[in-house]
Enzyme design. Structure first.
Site, PDB file in Angstrom:
ATOM      1  N   GLY A  16      72.497  27.781  30.718  1.00  0.00           N
ATOM      2  CA  GLY A  16      71.760  26.310  30.330  1.00  0.00           C
ATOM      3  C   GLY A  16      72.179  25.054  31.086  1.00  0.00           C
ATOM      4  CB  ALA A  17      74.352  24.219  33.573  1.00  0.00           C
ATOM      5  CB  ILE A  53      74.479  15.851  21.573  1.00  0.00           C
ATOM      6  CG1 ILE A  53      75.943  16.194  20.976  1.00  0.00           C
ATOM      7  CG2 ILE A  53      74.974  15.446  22.846  1.00  0.00           C
ATOM      8  CD1 ILE A  53      77.274  15.367  20.998  1.00  0.00           C
ATOM      9  CE  LYS A  75      74.158  26.682  18.359  1.00  0.00           C
ATOM     10  NZ  LYS A  75      74.309  27.053  19.868  1.00  0.00           N
ATOM     11  CE1 TYR A  82      71.071  25.264  17.151  1.00  0.00           C
ATOM     12  CE2 TYR A  82      72.038  24.073  15.164  1.00  0.00           C
ATOM     13  CZ  TYR A  82      71.822  24.577  16.630  1.00  0.00           C
ATOM     14  OH  TYR A  82      72.427  23.763  17.645  1.00  0.00           O
ATOM     15  CG  ASP A 116      65.888  35.142  28.808  1.00  0.00           C
ATOM     16  OD1 ASP A 116      66.945  34.793  28.191  1.00  0.00           O
ATOM     17  OD2 ASP A 116      64.774  35.644  28.416  1.00  0.00           O
ATOM     18  NE  ARG A 172      65.700  21.643  29.517  1.00  0.00           N
ATOM     19  CZ  ARG A 172      65.424  21.599  28.332  1.00  0.00           C
ATOM     20  NH1 ARG A 172      65.827  20.832  27.541  1.00  0.00           N
ATOM     21  NH2 ARG A 172      65.462  22.872  27.749  1.00  0.00           N
ATOM     22  CB  SER A 192      75.821  23.471  15.840  1.00  0.00           C
ATOM     23  OG  SER A 192      75.486  22.397  15.020  1.00  0.00           O
ATOM     24  CB  ALA A 228      72.925  31.907  10.023  1.00  0.00           C
TER      25      ALA A 228
HETATM   26  P1  NAP Z   1      68.702  21.242  25.354  1.00  0.00           P
HETATM   27  O1  NAP Z   1      68.628  19.884  26.107  1.00  0.00           O
HETATM   28  O2  NAP Z   1      67.338  21.733  24.747  1.00  0.00           O
HETATM   29  O3  NAP Z   1      69.122  22.152  26.432  1.00  0.00           O
HETATM   30  C1  NAP Z   1      69.005  23.570  26.126  1.00  0.00           C
HETATM   31  C2  NAP Z   1      69.410  24.390  27.361  1.00  0.00           C
HETATM   32  O4  NAP Z   1      69.609  25.801  26.906  1.00  0.00           O
HETATM   33  C3  NAP Z   1      68.286  24.301  28.358  1.00  0.00           C
HETATM   34  O5  NAP Z   1      69.178  24.141  29.630  1.00  0.00           O
HETATM   35  C4  NAP Z   1      67.751  25.787  28.682  1.00  0.00           C
HETATM   36  O6  NAP Z   1      67.733  26.116  29.664  1.00  0.00           O
HETATM   37  C5  NAP Z   1      69.057  26.568  28.034  1.00  0.00           C
HETATM   38  N1  NAP Z   1      68.475  27.881  27.531  1.00  0.00           N
HETATM   39  C6  NAP Z   1      67.930  27.992  26.374  1.00  0.00           C
HETATM   40  N2  NAP Z   1      67.473  29.302  26.199  1.00  0.00           N
HETATM   41  C7  NAP Z   1      67.786  29.851  27.325  1.00  0.00           C
HETATM   42  C8  NAP Z   1      67.964  31.237  27.890  1.00  0.00           C
HETATM   43  N3  NAP Z   1      67.618  32.372  27.119  1.00  0.00           N
HETATM   44  N4  NAP Z   1      68.711  31.695  28.861  1.00  0.00           N
HETATM   45  C9  NAP Z   1      69.341  30.596  29.664  1.00  0.00           C
HETATM   46  N5  NAP Z   1      69.320  29.366  29.319  1.00  0.00           N
HETATM   47  C10 NAP Z   1      68.721  29.073  28.244  1.00  0.00           C
HETATM   48  O7  NAP Z   1      69.775  21.380  24.256  1.00  0.00           O
HETATM   49  P2  NAP Z   1      71.425  20.757  24.252  1.00  0.00           P
HETATM   50  O8  NAP Z   1      71.322  19.857  23.246  1.00  0.00           O
HETATM   51  O9  NAP Z   1      71.905  20.490  25.879  1.00  0.00           O
HETATM   52  O10 NAP Z   1      72.056  22.007  23.767  1.00  0.00           O
HETATM   53  C11 NAP Z   1      72.937  22.747  24.361  1.00  0.00           C
HETATM   54  C12 NAP Z   1      73.644  23.245  23.516  1.00  0.00           C
HETATM   55  O11 NAP Z   1      74.539  22.797  22.458  1.00  0.00           O
HETATM   56  C13 NAP Z   1      73.056  24.430  22.569  1.00  0.00           C
HETATM   57  O12 NAP Z   1      73.753  25.675  22.148  1.00  0.00           O
HETATM   58  C14 NAP Z   1      72.815  23.654  21.172  1.00  0.00           C
HETATM   59  O13 NAP Z   1      72.608  24.356  20.065  1.00  0.00           O
HETATM   60  C15 NAP Z   1      74.410  22.885  21.214  1.00  0.00           C
HETATM   61  N6  NAP Z   1      74.201  21.887  20.128  1.00  0.00           N
HETATM   62  C16 NAP Z   1      73.460  20.422  20.710  1.00  0.00           C
HETATM   63  C17 NAP Z   1      73.469  19.636  19.669  1.00  0.00           C
HETATM   64  C18 NAP Z   1      72.486  18.378  19.833  1.00  0.00           C
HETATM   65  O14 NAP Z   1      72.461  17.470  18.979  1.00  0.00           O
HETATM   66  N7  NAP Z   1      71.947  18.222  20.939  1.00  0.00           N
HETATM   67  C19 NAP Z   1      74.230  19.677  18.649  1.00  0.00           C
HETATM   68  C20 NAP Z   1      74.968  20.723  18.403  1.00  0.00           C
HETATM   69  C21 NAP Z   1      75.226  21.669  19.062  1.00  0.00           C
HETATM   70  P3  NAP Z   1      66.040  26.055  30.455  1.00  0.00           P
HETATM   71  O15 NAP Z   1      65.579  24.532  30.383  1.00  0.00           O
HETATM   72  O16 NAP Z   1      66.451  26.239  32.010  1.00  0.00           O
HETATM   73  O17 NAP Z   1      65.207  27.117  29.830  1.00  0.00           O
END
Ligand code: NAP
Length: 242
Positions: free
Chosen positions: A8-9, A184, A155, A151, A59, A11, A138, A153
């Site tokens: 998921g790199a 974030i 994490k 979510y 995926d 974005r 998280s 659960a």
């Molecule tokens: P985001 O901007 O929504 O990005 C999510 C990423 O996950 C996207 O690059 C997406 O890829 C990828 N993804 C989702 N399902 C996928 C799948 N089945 N296969 C491959 N890629 C997949 O979210 P983020 O904030 O960067 O989150 C990244 C991680 O940090 C997540 O695990 C999230 O739970 C964790 N996190 C985030 C926060 C926060 O506040 N942002 C806080 C705590 C934890 P595509 O777009 O290419 O589908």
């Protein structure tokens, strides 16, 4: 030259990690699922700075695709030194409104993906007796959040997986650690209104939203060769929220 695979790199946090690891001289394997255009732009940005990257569609919630992903990365770069299990989605809904399909999808995306990618990446790490697995959980996996029980659960599951696997692979030179981000600033926050975001900032002692680079700094720390006595740890990157 070391190689990092980041799920998921294209974005958000994954993208921040991709840029930070590229700047440290890694070959960066950028996994994406839907965001092909963003992945291509990120790759060309990294290459235009004379650094190394390739994009890989998969995926990762599907075992066969996770397996093919790790195979393709090893074919392209020769090995996987660091795996960052970052891909994930949020589910913000009252507990009793969550359908079984939503739960199954969340579980596959946020927990099974971590297990699948790790399963196939360690096959490459074991012969080298070196590996770094960094799981993005998280702060809600530690504390729990209202309207995010499912979510929280999954994490929490990532944290349990990290701690257990770290014991199993420590004798093989592979460390397994976990980062628990706070709030974030990524697309994941789009579910919140401006007022809700302001409320989250007010609950964060550092008085700002975190950035993907804040999380990347912790990932670089765990990836460092000098961190080889640090495993099974959970590092909060939350501006003091917890
Ligand atoms: P985001 O901007 O929504 O990005 C999510 C990423 O996950 C996207 O690059 C997406 O890829 C990828 N993804 C989702 N399902 C996928 C799948 N089945 N296969 C491959 N890629 C997949 O979210 P983020 O904030 O960067 O989150 C990244 C991680 O940090 C997540 O695990 C999230 O739970 C964790 N996190 C985030 C926060 C926060 O506040 N942002 C806080 C705590 C934890 P595509 O777009 O290419 O589908």
């Amino acid at each position: 030259m070391k190689t990092v695979l980041i799920t998921g790199a294209a974005r958000g946090i994954g993208k921040g990690c991709a840029i930070a690891f590229a700047r440290k001289g890694y070959n960066v394997a950028i996994n994406y699922n839907n965001s092909q255009k963003e992945a291509e732009i990120l790759k060309s940005d990294i290459l235009s700075n004379g650094l190394s990257a390739e994009i890989f569609k998969a995926d990762v919630s599907r075992e066969e695709e996770a397996k093919r992903l790790t195979y393709d990365v090893v074919s392209r770069f020769g090995k996987i030194d660091v795996l960052i299990n970052n891909a994930g989605k949020a589910l913000y809904k009252p507990f009793d409104e969550v359908t079984d399909l939503q739960w199954q999808n969340l579980c596959a995306c946020d927990l099974s993906s971590v297990i699948y990618c790790t399963k196939y990446a360690v096959k490459d790490m074991l012969p080298h007796r070196f590996g770094r697995i960094i799981n993005i959980s998280s702060m809600w996996g530690e504390r729990g959040a209202s309207c995010e029980a499912h979510y929280s659960a999954v994490k929490a599951g990532v944290i349990g997986f990290t701690k257990a696997l770290s014991k199993e692979y420590a004798p093989c030179g592979i460390t397994v650690n976990c980062i628990t981000p706070g709030v974030i600033d990524t697309d994941m926050l789009n579910i919140f209104s401006a007022q809700e975001k302001a409320e989250l900032i007010s609950r964060t002692p550092c008085a700002r939203l975190g950035t993907p680079y804040d999380v990347a700094a912790a990932a670089l720390f765990f990836a460092d060769a000098g961190s080889d006595f640090i495993t099974g740890q959970v590092l909060g990157v939350d501006g003091g929220f917890i």
